[in-house]
Design an enzyme around this catalytic site. Structure first.
Site, PDB file in Angstrom:
ATOM      1  N   CYS A   1      -1.735   8.985   2.118  1.00 23.50           N
ATOM      2  CA  CYS A   1      -1.492   8.548   0.742  1.00 23.50           C
ATOM      3  C   CYS A   1      -2.697   8.754  -0.160  1.00 23.50           C
ATOM      4  CB  CYS A   1      -1.036   7.087   0.710  1.00 23.50           C
ATOM      5  SG  CYS A   1      -2.079   5.977   1.657  1.00 23.50           S
TER       6      CYS A   1
ATOM      7  N   GLU B   1       4.359  12.705  -5.189  1.00 21.67           N
ATOM      8  CA  GLU B   1       3.552  12.748  -3.974  1.00 21.67           C
ATOM      9  C   GLU B   1       4.138  13.767  -3.002  1.00 21.67           C
ATOM     10  OE1 GLU B   1       1.615   9.553  -0.867  1.00 21.67           O
ATOM     11  OE2 GLU B   1       3.734   9.314  -1.373  1.00 21.67           O
TER      12      GLU B   1
ATOM     13  N   GLU C   1       0.883  -1.178   0.000  1.00 24.39           N
ATOM     14  CA  GLU C   1       0.000   0.000   0.000  1.00 24.39           C
ATOM     15  C   GLU C   1       0.910   1.214   0.000  1.00 24.39           C
ATOM     16  OE1 GLU C   1      -3.092  -0.400  -0.459  1.00 24.39           O
ATOM     17  OE2 GLU C   1      -3.168  -2.562  -0.069  1.00 24.39           O
TER      18      GLU C   1
END
Length: 475
Positions: free
Chosen positions: A282, A376, A248
């Protein structure tokens, strides 16, 4: 400070040879000293988990369920202790910490239910002549030892998303928490022992990343479940050998706001989704794509919502946005913002960093080559970009290496189905932001965002192996 916190191996609390300091991100002050395991300790953890796997494999479903129910009761009774640990170790606001503890309890409760209904099936063998008078039965069996590597941003709930399904499925585990946030994981281990989990099956090791990589390489580990950065996750996948992996990883989620959307509601949800937990999520909203006819109205409404957020000390009940995990992390995000400004972006909101506290920052006039767009950020930073057609919005949403979750605000069913078909993510939220997650839903990403799925039922599938038995009735 009190005595150093020990790590847990096979029901025994161990001191190790060295310690490291956990600091409160808002002020930098020490919160606790935590013992570091040596390589001998990790070898003991693996051996303990192997013994624990044999014990867990024989436990009937009702006993595994009962252990998890008792863990839920422990967490309920010690809620405030868990909340305070999350605030102090990770700088999480009181609001966010209470939300995380509530979700962690729900994760454990769902696992206690799912432990009782791990599916199997009867396979009709007589589809062919050779299969006549035979019965096929498929059951799922536990893999053995699960290595659970949890991140700093949701250190309790994401640990529960690994540990609870592992136990529900009949596995043992070794939990490696993030070095910045080990306290909640140690509390979880303590509560599992109180709940009556087999001691050999419960191992919480506060080791380094390099030591964790050695565990990933260990052939005695049947599976590792990792939540963290894409770079680290894919590296571990490359070195893990033949064992199963669940990853993940990162994201830079888009929120599409089309002209038929409820702008006020969309703005409220984006303000939440982009800045909860200081953007360290996230599935945080990072890129906001707005239909040009409503661009100005949406930007104005969104800035009003963001300006209403309270920024500051996470220990205060009214605080909405607290510090990032470290000053270094905040400095990196600030550097990316400054780089984007030099490349032509415009800052609509954001008053500058104070230590680890980076106030909510909003950028417009961005392009897809800027780091704040294509990578990110993992910080309280969002970008705004107009589009002319829905097809263009989908293309922009897909113009990234990541694909964890996305959000689209529209009332048009045709556009909703088009987005569902074409946006490259593991989960699409309609009339909500990517940040939405409940703990029984299948959760995971595509592309650089990972492989496998969490959500207790789906994690149990990852942590078990289907086995077929065929009975010949002619024998």
């Amino acid at each position: 400070m009190s005595e150093p916190k020990k790590f847990l191996i096979g029901g025994q609390w161990r001191a190790g040879q060295t310690t490291f300091t956990v600091r409160f991100p808002y002020t930098g002050e020490p919160v606790a000293e935590v013992c570091s395991p040596g390589d001998d300790d990790l070898e003991a953890a693996v051996q303990s988990a192997q013994r624990g796997a044999r014990v867990m494999r024989k436990l009937p479903a009702h006993e595994r369920s009962a252990i998890l129910r008792r863990l839920h009761a422990q967490m309920e009774a010690r809620t405030e202790e868990l909340v305070n640990a999350l605030v102090m170790e990770g700088g999480k606001t009181k609001k966010a910490a209470r939300g995380e503890v509530a979700r962690a309890k729900q994760t454990v409760f769902v696992a206690s239910e799912e432990a009782r209904r791990i599916p199997g099936e009867v396979v009709n063998m007589d589809w062919t002549k050779d299969g006549e008078n035979r019965i096929g039965i498929v059951r799922r069996f536990p893999l053995g030892v699960i290595l659970c590597i949890a991140p700093f941003n949701y250190p309790l709930n994401l640990a529960c998303h690994k540990v609870a399904p592992a136990l529900a499925a009949g596995n043992a585990f070794i939990l490696k928490p993030a070095s910045a946030t080990p306290l909640s994981a140690l509390l979880l281990g303590e509560m599992l022992l109180e709940a009556g989990a087999p001691p050999e099956a419960v191992n919480v090791v506060t080791c380094s990343g390099a030591q964790a990589e050695n565990l990933v390489r260990d052939e005695r580990i049947a599976m590792f479940s990792f939540t963290g950065s894409s770079d680290v996750g894919w590296h571990l996948k490359r070195v893990c050998g033949r064992k199963r992996a669940a990853l993940e990883l990162g994201g830079n989620a888009a929120a599409i706001v089309h002209e038929d959307a409820n702008v006020g509601y969309a703005a409220k949800r984006i303000a939440f989704g982009g800045f909860t937990n200081a953007g360290q999520n996230c599935i945080s909203v990072q890129r906001v794509l707005i239909h040009r006819p409503i661009y100005n109205e949406t930007v104005e409404t969104l800035l009003d919502e963001i300006n209403a957020l309270q920024v500051g000390d996470p220990r205060l009940e009214e605080t909405d946005v607290g510090p990032m995990i470290t000053e270094r992390a905040a400095m990196q995000a600030e550097a990316w913002v400054e780089e984007a400004l030099r490349q032509g972006a415009r800052k609509l909101l954001g008053n500058g960093r104070q230590g680890a506290l980076l106030p909510p920052t909003v950028l417009s006039d961005v392009n897809r080559e800027m780091k704040v767009s294509c990578q990110e950020v993992f910080a309280p930073v969002i970008t705004l970009q107009p589009y002319d057609t829905f097809e263009e919005a989908i293309a922009l949403a897909n113009s990234t290496d990541y694909g964890l979750q996305g959000g689209v605000f529209t009332r048009d069913l045709g556009r909703i189905m088009q987005a569902y078909e074409e946006i490259e993510v593991g989960g699409l939220q309609v009339n909500d932001v990517s940040t939405f997650r409940v703990d029984h839903m299948p959760y995971g990403g595509v592309k650089a965002s990972g492989m496998g799925r969490e959500g207790v039922k789906y994690a149990i599938e990852e942590m078990t192996e289907p086995k077929l038995m065929v009975i010949n009735l002619n024998g």
